[in-house]
Design a protein around this motif. Structure first.
Motif, short mmCIF file in Angstrom:
data_model
loop_
_atom_site.label_atom_id
_atom_site.label_comp_id
_atom_site.label_asym_id
_atom_site.label_seq_id
_atom_site.Cartn_x
_atom_site.Cartn_y
_atom_site.Cartn_z
N PHE A 145 97.07 88.58 39.01
CA PHE A 145 96.70 90.00 38.95
C PHE A 145 97.33 90.65 37.73
CE2 PHE A 145 98.05 94.33 40.38
CZ PHE A 145 96.82 94.91 40.31
N ARG A 146 98.64 90.46 37.59
CA ARG A 146 99.34 91.13 36.49
C ARG A 146 98.90 90.58 35.14
NH1 ARG A 146 105.11 91.25 39.51
NH2 ARG A 146 104.50 92.82 41.01
N PHE A 177 94.38 94.78 28.99
CA PHE A 177 95.07 95.92 28.37
C PHE A 177 95.36 95.62 26.90
CE2 PHE A 177 99.03 98.31 27.53
CZ PHE A 177 98.58 99.57 27.81
N MET A 184 95.76 111.52 35.14
CA MET A 184 94.95 110.63 34.32
C MET A 184 93.57 111.21 34.08
SD MET A 184 95.74 106.75 35.55
CE MET A 184 95.03 105.87 34.18
N LEU A 213 98.08 92.69 47.07
CA LEU A 213 98.06 93.23 45.73
C LEU A 213 98.66 94.62 45.65
CD1 LEU A 213 94.63 92.11 44.35
CD2 LEU A 213 96.86 91.13 43.98
N LEU A 214 98.63 95.33 46.76
CA LEU A 214 98.97 96.73 46.64
C LEU A 214 100.24 97.16 47.36
CD1 LEU A 214 95.44 98.27 46.86
CD2 LEU A 214 96.84 97.91 44.88
N THR A 215 100.66 96.42 48.36
CA THR A 215 101.80 96.98 49.08
C THR A 215 103.14 96.37 48.69
OG1 THR A 215 101.30 95.50 50.86
CG2 THR A 215 100.53 97.75 51.09
N TYR A 264 100.37 102.55 40.35
CA TYR A 264 100.61 101.31 41.09
C TYR A 264 101.94 101.36 41.81
CZ TYR A 264 101.18 96.29 41.85
OH TYR A 264 101.38 95.08 42.43
N CYS A 314 106.39 94.50 47.32
CA CYS A 314 106.86 93.96 46.06
C CYS A 314 108.31 93.53 46.19
CB CYS A 314 106.70 94.96 44.94
SG CYS A 314 107.78 96.36 45.10
N PHE A 315 108.90 93.81 47.33
CA PHE A 315 110.31 93.47 47.47
C PHE A 315 110.52 92.16 48.23
CE2 PHE A 315 110.21 98.15 47.36
CZ PHE A 315 110.77 98.28 46.11
N PHE A 344 102.06 103.80 44.61
CA PHE A 344 101.20 103.38 45.72
C PHE A 344 101.90 102.33 46.57
CE2 PHE A 344 97.69 101.24 47.77
CZ PHE A 344 96.90 102.31 48.16
N ILE A 345 102.56 101.37 45.93
CA ILE A 345 103.20 100.34 46.75
C ILE A 345 104.45 100.86 47.42
CG2 ILE A 345 102.26 98.37 45.49
CD1 ILE A 345 104.75 98.16 43.96
N LEU A 346 104.92 102.02 46.98
CA LEU A 346 106.05 102.63 47.69
C LEU A 346 105.58 103.60 48.76
CD1 LEU A 346 108.51 103.36 44.79
CD2 LEU A 346 108.74 101.63 46.56
N HIS A 347 104.27 103.65 48.99
CA HIS A 347 103.65 104.50 50.02
C HIS A 347 103.85 105.97 49.78
CE1 HIS A 347 102.96 100.88 52.28
NE2 HIS A 347 104.23 100.58 52.15
N PHE A 391 89.11 102.91 36.75
CA PHE A 391 90.22 102.81 35.81
C PHE A 391 89.75 102.52 34.40
CE2 PHE A 391 92.95 103.10 39.40
CZ PHE A 391 94.10 103.64 38.88
N HIS A 441 96.09 105.05 24.89
CA HIS A 441 96.11 103.78 25.62
C HIS A 441 97.48 103.54 26.23
CE1 HIS A 441 93.91 100.16 26.47
NE2 HIS A 441 94.92 99.41 26.07
#
Lengths: 902, 258
Positions: free
Chosen positions: B195-196, B203, A582, B174-176, A564, B178-179, A567-570, B132, A553
């Motif tokens: 979301f978090r 979890f 995974m 949600l996905l791109t 994640y 964050c800065f 992904f957000i850093l492309h 997931f 886990h």
């Protein structure tokens, strides 16, 4: 020079850890309680003398009082049968004959309690020797070597009884050459539940003849347990199996009834252990530890359902008495009153007297005290018995009161003897924990450690403190025995104390540094709580059993976080890589099901092992071997300095190919994978011998490469580690089960993914530590001893060689964790090694503390002790590994990472 | 971001007022009376209070009388529909409150396009969360229904509020990025926290599964689903606390000023 000093310090600290762990083990398991004394017929008491001085002894006529009272004994052990199979109407409708026997009081059914671990081998030992097998006993007897203790089988042999045995071959290993006729069935194939029992039942036809020559027949049926493992107690196959067992009981009872003998015969049906509701066993739940004991005497009434609970070991003295055999010397059992109903009151009293004499000998040898209440009962019982014998007027009531006195004395002594097996040396345990805490503190603040000289005056002070503590607390620890050996031990411990206490730096400095340097790294915010939870989970017995779930886990959470983040850093390639990892881990997780919750769950490995899926297993094997080949070539490419293709590399590649082909051919020979085209030629070329030759040639080639390597940028060290990795992978590919062959490839993939990141050492090391444990579990190991796979020990061996087998089993069990550690030191060098040791010591230190706190826990023998052994084993592995790596680092003259950065 | 409501205006004001404190207090003349009145009509607080209340009720109801048993199969559609209803009601409440505030730019969206996007993102999110769940160790060949229901619940709690509130900007949100947190509107910050927190709840909820208590609420989706709802509830409560904190700070800033 700095490296040498650091490495010496680390070596010293790991030695301290090992030493502390060994001390802990010594304090926790009381070694050497097995006595090999055997009872003799003249151990049966011939005189009784209540007081040593005054009265004259009474002489028994032993032959008249203690003799064989049954003709034949059939002991039918049904593996895994539960008590409620005989009592609940849900089950016992399938056993009409037996149920009627019990309901008509023609037989009796006892509720028997067994001790953990509820696995077959220790339970057979308990059934025959009457001892409570300690946990360490199970470990020392992993190879099921012959029972050294006294047992009813031994006594029967000594009395020239004919013993025959059909059933589980564990009995044959435990009691070699004891049976006149025997036929062993193996409990290896869990899916076979008919053949395994038919192989036992087919002998009944020959044996149940009027001219039968045997005295004791032992039958051990495995099928019911196999059904339990596959489908649990409510499996559809269970009714059939129960009625099959009922028919066998009917057959034996009919045979016994038709016998023409003065003495009655007796049939005893019992379970060695029960089963959980999900079909597994090994732990201590009610279903596992309560088993039936069914007794049928020919033409005699018995009590039907008997409420009171007896222990499994109580069976041993009872059967000895009715057969007129000496009670096994180390037995802790008490006589069962109901079984002795055939005897007259004189004989019963004498049996009780003998049993308590035998128990008394054990009690005294275990240093039992004489001023307990039950010892008063014992003295009184002897006194009254003596009086009773002298008086010659037979009064039943008085006899019964004597019996109850004996019973109370017996249960008191028996409880003491059982309890004395689990006797801990608390003082030694505490000392070892303090030692490991010191080591842990030193490892946390490793850079500040500065080993100083020993001050002799302190040694004297601490010796005085030890003496004072021993005298003051009056404890019976080994540390308080003032003999030469233990004085030496104490002085070694005290020396370590002084060195450790003298070399503390300023402990808080490193913690502050940690906080400042890693503030911007948010992986640490995941990893630190994760390892904290992992350490905390040691306090829960179910989390110890299901440790693989927790680690999986945590790892899945970390992977998802990486998915994640990337992904957000492309950086979509990295995302894809993490998702692939995974998926691979998910497949690995399902390869083998371990743990208590999923016991009996059909795993991917089981599916691959089925004979109709052989083609898929072959495909998996080929893919796995190809992956390993590719990985080896890749790792080899990395270590090579010049990119040119030379002849040596070509040879090495050919040798890789050769070894992997030999692995495949070996699996063909063991009939696990499909036979390839041109089998006969291939068999000759790629034999197991050629594997050995190729592997040793590879050692030579790699050594040559490493020596040739220039020592720039730590190249020498890197190539040495890579060579070890490749050699270990090739070795593992031979040892691993075919369905596990993909696991090392996944390991290499995952470690490559973690490599060369800018995360700090603590994060990377913790991740590698998790990974090492995870791969340990993926492979099918778990925190219970039952899953230890000993089959790889026999690969390529013509005769049993314990050293080679041990090395093979060790490599098979701990090979994957060592691979992960190797990848770690490849990446992090010395600091990674140091952090790894730190994490390991944290785990073992906390766990020792847990055991100290929970030493009276119900599951201490079933759950906590195996885990303790695994943790000690892990610590030793880390010790050996770090010693090896330190030697390598010194040989290759590698600078530490820190100096490299400067 | 096209969507601008008074809340972001206030936020900008607030950040600038912090600036003002340090550098130049006279440059920006905030109509303080306006802020105070608008703060009372804050469109964020009441919906959050409403949804927190509803989710608390749902949470307590689930724990009462073994209602959590609903979560394991298709019966949990009741709970999922409840969640959807709460979210829509919350959105309705929010938009009503926003519409009462006068000077704001209303975003123009095509309802059909919006609905289409909502459905597509829901389907996508269910797929992703199913994947997931499997990767985290949900059984693959058995209990598909449980896993499916769990992923629908996760979608309902994570994607639905976001999709309703923000429409098209859901995936990039949600996905791109964050800065660029400074430029987010409060709604976006809330959705990100949601979301978090919701994921984290699910979890952590799995932590009770390994225990050998053998109770019925340890079966696969129940602890995780309850964890999801609890996480979502906490995210809502957190938003209320944040609002309180902001208001307090605003008042204190004002007191310091005068």
């Amino acid at each position: 020079m700095r490296l040498t000093k650091q490495s010496v310090t680390l070596l010293y600290l790991s030695s301290c850890t090992i030493f502390a762990n060994l001390l802990f083990l010594y304090g926790f398991f009381s070694f050497g309680y097995n006595d090999s004394r055997t009872s003799m017929p003249n151990d049966i008491p011939s005189t009784i003398r209540p007081n040593q001085n005054d009265s004259e002894p009474w002489r028994f006529d032993t032959r008249r009082l203690y003799h064989k009272s049954v003709n034949k004994v059939v002991l039918m052990v049904i593996d895994g049968i539960r008590y409620d199979f005989f009592t609940e109407s849900e089950y016992n409708v399938n056993m009409p004959f037996t149920t009627d026997l019990i309901k008509q009081n023609r037989s009796c059914l006892f509720r028997t309690r067994v001790n953990a671990p509820t696995v077959t081998m220790p339970r057979i030992k308990a059934l025959t020797t009457g001892t409570v097998p300690n946990f360490i006993d199970l470990v020392l007897n992993l190879d099921s070597s012959a029972v050294q203790q006294d047992s009813i089988i031994y006594q029967a042999r000594a009395a020239n009884k004919q013993v025959i045995f059909y059933g589980d071959e564990t009995w044959l290993k435990l009691f070699p050459n004891s049976f006149v006729r025997h036929d062993g069935t193996t409990s290896f194939y869990i899916s076979d539940y008919t053949e395994v029992d038919n192989n036992v039942t087919r002998h009944l036809e020959n044996e149940l003849k009027p001219t039968a020559d045997w005295d004791i027949m032992i039958l051990h049926y495995l099928g019911l347990d196999h059904i339990g493992h596959t489908g649990g107690p409510r499996s559809k196959l269970m009714p059939n199996k129960l009625s099959e067992m009922d028919n066998i009981i009917r057959r034996i009872v009919n045979y016994m009834d038709s016998e023409k003998s003065e003495l009655p015969s007796v049939l005893i049906v019992c379970g060695d252990h029960g089963m959980r509701d999900n079909g597994g066993h090994g732990g201590s739940s009610t279903g596992e530890v309560v088993v039936p004991l069914f007794v049928y005497f020919k033409n005699k009434k018995c009590g039907g359902y008997i409420k009171e609970e007896i222990m499994q070991t109580d069976f041993v003295p009872s059967i000895s008495v009715i057969m007129g055999l000496p009670i096994p010397s180390s037995s802790t059992g008490k006589l069962i009153n109901k079984i002795l109903q055939n005897l007259n009151i004189n004989e019963i009293l004498f049996a009780y007297h003998y049993n308590s004499q035998q128990m008394y000998t054990n009690y005294i040898s275990k240093k039992g005290l004489l001023n307990k209440a039950f010892m008063k009962d014992y003295d009184n019982a002897i006194l009254y018995y003596y009086d009773w014998l002298k008086r010659e007027t037979i009064s039943i009531n008085q006899a019964h009161s004597v019996i109850s006195l004996y019973e109370s004395a017996l249960s008191g002594m028996s409880n003491y003897i059982i309890g004395s097996i689990a006797k801990f040396d608390v003082f030694l345990i505490i000392v070892s924990i303090v030692l490991s805490i010191q080591v842990w503190l030193l490892l946390v603040d490793f850079d500040a450690v500065n080993i100083q000289f020993i001050k002799v005056s302190r040694l004297v002070y601490l010796m005085l403190i030890r003496w004072a503590v021993c005298v003051w607390l009056q404890c019976d620890s080994v540390l308080c025995e003032f003999t030469a050996t233990f004085n030496l031990l104490a002085s070694v411990i005290i020396t370590m104390f002084i060195i450790n206490l003298g070399s503390f730096g300023w402990p808080i400095s490193s913690l502050i540094r940690l906080e400042i340097s890693d503030f911007n790294n948010n992986n640490l915010f995941y990893v630190l709580p994760g390892s904290f939870i992992h350490v905390l989970s040691l306090f829960s017995s179910s989390y110890i059993e299901e440790e693989h779930q927790l680690l999986y886990h945590l790892w899945a959470g970390f992977s998802a976080l990486q998915v994640y983040k990337t992904f957000i850093l492309h950086s979509y390639t990295t995302t894809a890589k993490w998702i692939l990892s995974m998926i691979l881990h998910r497949i690995c997780k399902n390869l083998n099901t371990i743990g208590n919750q999923s016991s009996g769950v059909y795993s991917l490995g089981d599916w691959f092992r089925e004979s109709q899926n052989q083609i898929y297993l072959t495909i998996l094997m080929v893919v796995g071997l190809c992956c390993i080949f590719y990985a080896s070539i890749n790792i080899h490419r990395v270590i090579k300095n010049n990119k040119r293709f030379n002849i040596l590399s070509a040879i090495i590649f050919v040798l890789y190919f050769w070894t992997l082909c030999s692995v495949y051919m070996y699996r063909v020979e063991t009939k696990e994978v499909a036979v390839p085209y041109g089998y006969n030629i291939l068999k000759l070329t790629f034999s197991l011998h050629s594997w050995t030759i190729a592997w040793y040639l590879l050692i030579g080639c790699h050594t040559f490469l490493v020596i040739k390597q220039t020592n720039r940028n730590n190249n020498k060290f890197n190539s040495a580690v890579c060579s070890i990795i490749i050699l270990l992978i090739l070795r593992l590919s031979l040892l691993l089960r075919p369905h596990n062959i993909l696991v090392p490839a996944v390991l290499v993939y995952t470690c490559k993914l973690l490599q060369f990141k800018i995360w700090n050492t603590l994060t990377t090391t913790t991740l590698h530590y998790w990974l090492s444990l995870m791969f340990f579990f993926y492979q099918g190991n778990s925190n219970s001893v039952g899953t230890l796979d000993i089959v790889p020990g026999y690969i390529g061996q013509t005769s049993y060689n314990p050293v080679v087998a041990g090395i093979h089993i060790f490599t098979h069990t701990y090979g994957l964790p060592i691979l992960v550690y190797l990848f770690l030191v490849l990446d992090q060098k010395f600091s990674g090694l140091q952090t790894l040791c730190m994490l390991n010591v944290t785990q073992s230190c906390v766990y020792n503390l847990v055991i100290l706190l929970f030493r009276n826990h119900l599951f201490i023998w079933s759950v906590f002790s195996p885990k303790l052994l695994y943790i000690v084993m892990f610590t030793s592995t880390t010790y050996v590994f770090s010693a090896l790596i330190i030697i390598l680092l010194t040989l290759c003259g590698t600078s530490t990472k820190k100096e490299l950065e400067i | 971001m096209a969507k601008k409501n008074v809340r972001s205006v206030i936020k900008k004001l607030e950040s600038s007022s912090v600036l003002i404190n340090s550098s130049n207090p006279t440059e920006y003349k905030a109509p303080s009376a306006f802020i105070q009145t608008e703060a009372n009509k804050d469109p964020e607080l009441i919906p959050h209070c409403f949804s927190s209340f509803c989710y608390l009720g749902l949470f307590v109801w689930l724990l009462l009388d073994r209602n959590y048993n609903l979560l394991i199969d298709r019966n949990s559609m009741i709970i999922i529909v409840t969640c959807y209803t709460i979210e829509f009601a919350k959105f309705a409440c929010h938009s009503y409150l926003v519409s009462r505030i006068t000077n704001q730019i209303k975003p123009k969206t095509n309802p059909i396009f919006w609905a289409l996007q909502f459905i597509v993102s829901t389907v996508l999110a269910v797929g992703v969360s199913y994947l997931f769940s499997i990767l985290f160790g949900a059984p693959l060949t058995t209990k598909q229904e449980q896993t499916f229901v769990f992923s629908v619940l996760a979608t309902a709690l994570i994607i639905t509020p976001t999709a309703i509130q923000l429409g098209s900007s859901i995936l990039p949100l949600l996905l791109t990025d964050c800065f660029e947190t400074e430029f987010d509107s409060t709604v976006e910050v809330f959705e990100k926290n949601n979301f978090r927190a919701t994921i984290l709840g699910g979890f952590i909820g799995a932590a009770v599964i390994p225990f050998d208590w053998e109770t019925e609420w340890q079966r696969w989706p129940i602890p995780c689903s309850v964890g999801l709802i609890a996480g979502h509830l906490l995210a809502n409560v957190y938003e209320i606390i944040c609002w309180q904190f902001k208001t307090l700070k605003k008042y204190s800033v004002k007191k310091n000023k005068f």
